[in-house]
Design a protein around this motif. Sequence first.
Motif, PDB file in Angstrom:
ATOM      1  N   ASP A 105       3.797  21.908  12.853  1.00  0.00           N
ATOM      2  CA  ASP A 105       5.146  21.440  12.566  1.00  0.00           C
ATOM      3  C   ASP A 105       5.112  20.335  11.503  1.00  0.00           C
ATOM      4  OD1 ASP A 105       8.077  21.212  13.468  1.00  0.00           O
ATOM      5  OD2 ASP A 105       7.328  19.157  13.674  1.00  0.00           O
ATOM      6  N   ALA A 106       5.815  20.539  10.406  1.00  0.00           N
ATOM      7  CA  ALA A 106       5.825  19.567   9.309  1.00  0.00           C
ATOM      8  C   ALA A 106       6.364  18.214   9.756  1.00  0.00           C
ATOM      9  CB  ALA A 106       6.650  20.115   8.138  1.00  0.00           C
ATOM     10  N   ASP A 107       7.425  18.212  10.548  1.00  0.00           N
ATOM     11  CA  ASP A 107       7.990  16.938  11.008  1.00  0.00           C
ATOM     12  C   ASP A 107       6.988  16.164  11.853  1.00  0.00           C
ATOM     13  OD1 ASP A 107      10.394  17.443   9.708  1.00  0.00           O
ATOM     14  OD2 ASP A 107      11.342  18.302  11.492  1.00  0.00           O
ATOM     15  N   ALA A 108       6.258  16.869  12.711  1.00  0.00           N
ATOM     16  CA  ALA A 108       5.251  16.211  13.551  1.00  0.00           C
ATOM     17  C   ALA A 108       4.119  15.652  12.696  1.00  0.00           C
ATOM     18  CB  ALA A 108       4.709  17.179  14.595  1.00  0.00           C
TER      19      ALA A 108
ATOM     20  N   ASP B 189       0.863  -1.173   0.000  1.00  0.00           N
ATOM     21  CA  ASP B 189       0.000   0.000   0.000  1.00  0.00           C
ATOM     22  C   ASP B 189       0.899   1.222   0.000  1.00  0.00           C
ATOM     23  OD1 ASP B 189      -2.347  -1.503   0.132  1.00  0.00           O
ATOM     24  OD2 ASP B 189      -2.248  -1.604   2.313  1.00  0.00           O
ATOM     25  N   THR B 190       0.727   2.079  -0.985  1.00  0.00           N
ATOM     26  CA  THR B 190       1.547   3.270  -1.102  1.00  0.00           C
ATOM     27  C   THR B 190       0.673   4.497  -0.891  1.00  0.00           C
ATOM     28  OG1 THR B 190       3.030   2.180  -2.661  1.00  0.00           O
ATOM     29  CG2 THR B 190       3.068   4.590  -2.624  1.00  0.00           C
ATOM     30  N   ILE B 191       1.153   5.394  -0.062  1.00  0.00           N
ATOM     31  CA  ILE B 191       0.460   6.644   0.218  1.00  0.00           C
ATOM     32  C   ILE B 191       1.394   7.784  -0.167  1.00  0.00           C
ATOM     33  CG2 ILE B 191      -0.598   8.077   1.985  1.00  0.00           C
ATOM     34  CD1 ILE B 191      -0.950   5.518   3.678  1.00  0.00           C
ATOM     35  N   ALA B 192       0.932   8.651  -1.070  1.00  0.00           N
ATOM     36  CA  ALA B 192       1.678   9.852  -1.425  1.00  0.00           C
ATOM     37  C   ALA B 192       1.196  10.982  -0.527  1.00  0.00           C
ATOM     38  CB  ALA B 192       1.430  10.208  -2.885  1.00  0.00           C
ATOM     39  N   TYR B 193       2.101  11.863  -0.125  1.00  0.00           N
ATOM     40  CA  TYR B 193       1.698  12.980   0.737  1.00  0.00           C
ATOM     41  C   TYR B 193       2.463  14.240   0.370  1.00  0.00           C
ATOM     42  CZ  TYR B 193       6.004  13.200   3.452  1.00  0.00           C
ATOM     43  OH  TYR B 193       7.302  13.375   3.824  1.00  0.00           O
ATOM     44  N   ALA B 194       1.892  15.368   0.815  1.00  0.00           N
ATOM     45  CA  ALA B 194       2.566  16.662   0.689  1.00  0.00           C
ATOM     46  C   ALA B 194       2.032  17.560   1.796  1.00  0.00           C
ATOM     47  CB  ALA B 194       2.308  17.288  -0.677  1.00  0.00           C
ATOM     48  N   ILE B 195       2.809  18.568   2.122  1.00  0.00           N
ATOM     49  CA  ILE B 195       2.444  19.505   3.183  1.00  0.00           C
ATOM     50  C   ILE B 195       2.324  20.901   2.593  1.00  0.00           C
ATOM     51  CG2 ILE B 195       3.194  20.565   5.360  1.00  0.00           C
ATOM     52  CD1 ILE B 195       4.611  17.878   5.976  1.00  0.00           C
ATOM     53  N   GLY B 196       1.253  21.577   2.978  1.00  0.00           N
ATOM     54  CA  GLY B 196       1.025  22.945   2.531  1.00  0.00           C
ATOM     55  C   GLY B 196       0.654  23.834   3.700  1.00  0.00           C
ATOM     56  N   GLU B 197       0.371  25.077   3.396  1.00  0.00           N
ATOM     57  CA  GLU B 197      -0.003  26.075   4.403  1.00  0.00           C
ATOM     58  C   GLU B 197      -1.479  26.388   4.269  1.00  0.00           C
ATOM     59  OE1 GLU B 197       1.957  27.436   6.745  1.00  0.00           O
ATOM     60  OE2 GLU B 197       3.754  26.410   6.059  1.00  0.00           O
ATOM     61  N   SER B 198      -2.093  26.749   5.398  1.00  0.00           N
ATOM     62  CA  SER B 198      -3.487  27.173   5.394  1.00  0.00           C
ATOM     63  C   SER B 198      -3.677  28.224   6.473  1.00  0.00           C
ATOM     64  CB  SER B 198      -4.408  25.979   5.659  1.00  0.00           C
ATOM     65  OG  SER B 198      -4.435  25.661   7.034  1.00  0.00           O
TER      66      SER B 198
ATOM     67  N   ILE C 280      -5.229  27.911   9.131  1.00  0.00           N
ATOM     68  CA  ILE C 280      -5.237  27.332  10.477  1.00  0.00           C
ATOM     69  C   ILE C 280      -3.967  26.537  10.771  1.00  0.00           C
ATOM     70  CG2 ILE C 280      -7.744  27.314  10.715  1.00  0.00           C
ATOM     71  CD1 ILE C 280      -7.666  24.307  10.011  1.00  0.00           C
ATOM     72  N   GLY C 281      -2.965  26.680   9.938  1.00  0.00           N
ATOM     73  CA  GLY C 281      -1.692  25.999  10.163  1.00  0.00           C
ATOM     74  C   GLY C 281      -1.284  25.171   8.971  1.00  0.00           C
ATOM     75  N   LYS C 282      -0.301  24.355   9.190  1.00  0.00           N
ATOM     76  CA  LYS C 282       0.163  23.453   8.137  1.00  0.00           C
ATOM     77  C   LYS C 282      -0.865  22.346   7.953  1.00  0.00           C
ATOM     78  CE  LYS C 282       5.055  24.318   8.851  1.00  0.00           C
ATOM     79  NZ  LYS C 282       5.127  25.280   7.788  1.00  0.00           N
ATOM     80  N   ILE C 283      -1.019  21.916   6.705  1.00  0.00           N
ATOM     81  CA  ILE C 283      -1.903  20.794   6.400  1.00  0.00           C
ATOM     82  C   ILE C 283      -1.117  19.752   5.625  1.00  0.00           C
ATOM     83  CG2 ILE C 283      -4.163  21.911   6.511  1.00  0.00           C
ATOM     84  CD1 ILE C 283      -3.960  22.462   3.520  1.00  0.00           C
ATOM     85  N   LEU C 284      -1.276  18.529   6.027  1.00  0.00           N
ATOM     86  CA  LEU C 284      -0.688  17.403   5.315  1.00  0.00           C
ATOM     87  C   LEU C 284      -1.831  16.683   4.642  1.00  0.00           C
ATOM     88  CD1 LEU C 284       1.962  14.851   6.412  1.00  0.00           C
ATOM     89  CD2 LEU C 284      -0.213  14.059   5.506  1.00  0.00           C
TER      90      LEU C 284
END
Length: 184
Positions: free
Chosen positions: A50-53, A19-28, A30-34
Amino acid sequence: MNLMQTKRPATTSNDAALDTIAYAIGESAIGKILAARSDIGVYAILIGSDADALEQDLGDRFPGNVVLEDETTLRDDLAAIARFIETPAVGLDVPLDLRHGTPFQQRVWEVLRTIPCGTTITYTALARRLGQPNGARAVATACAANAIALGVPCHRVVRTDRTLAGYRWGVERKRALLDKEATI
């Protein structure tokens, strides 16, 4: 693409595909959104500071999956999520992949998806709607297990006295989302 985590060994031709999940992080607002996506649809929307979190949360929620950073694939989803946060009336029209929940969680999440923008429901009323009049705690647990913030709008569930509590991504974010939706 950045390979964040692989918890399972590679498959052989006789094994099922990973099972492969692609992800990305952006800004909004109310904070960062993954945003994370499987082949079926959006698999997770996580909110934080926090992007790492957020990456760690994604890996912890879905052990055993291959998780790849892929900004190109998630660009449109991130834009739709940010647009929804700013203007909830536009709706969040992205395909969802809800397979990761238990059957009860999936039922709760499906009912949550029917709660109109700008409306709230109590945990008790939601439990009754599911035919579980004494199931408010089970409903709250299902809400807490929701990995698709906004797509499964658990922020619309409130206590019986209508106070805010129990939002995985913070009561301040829950209040901001509900305040924005109330202006519709």
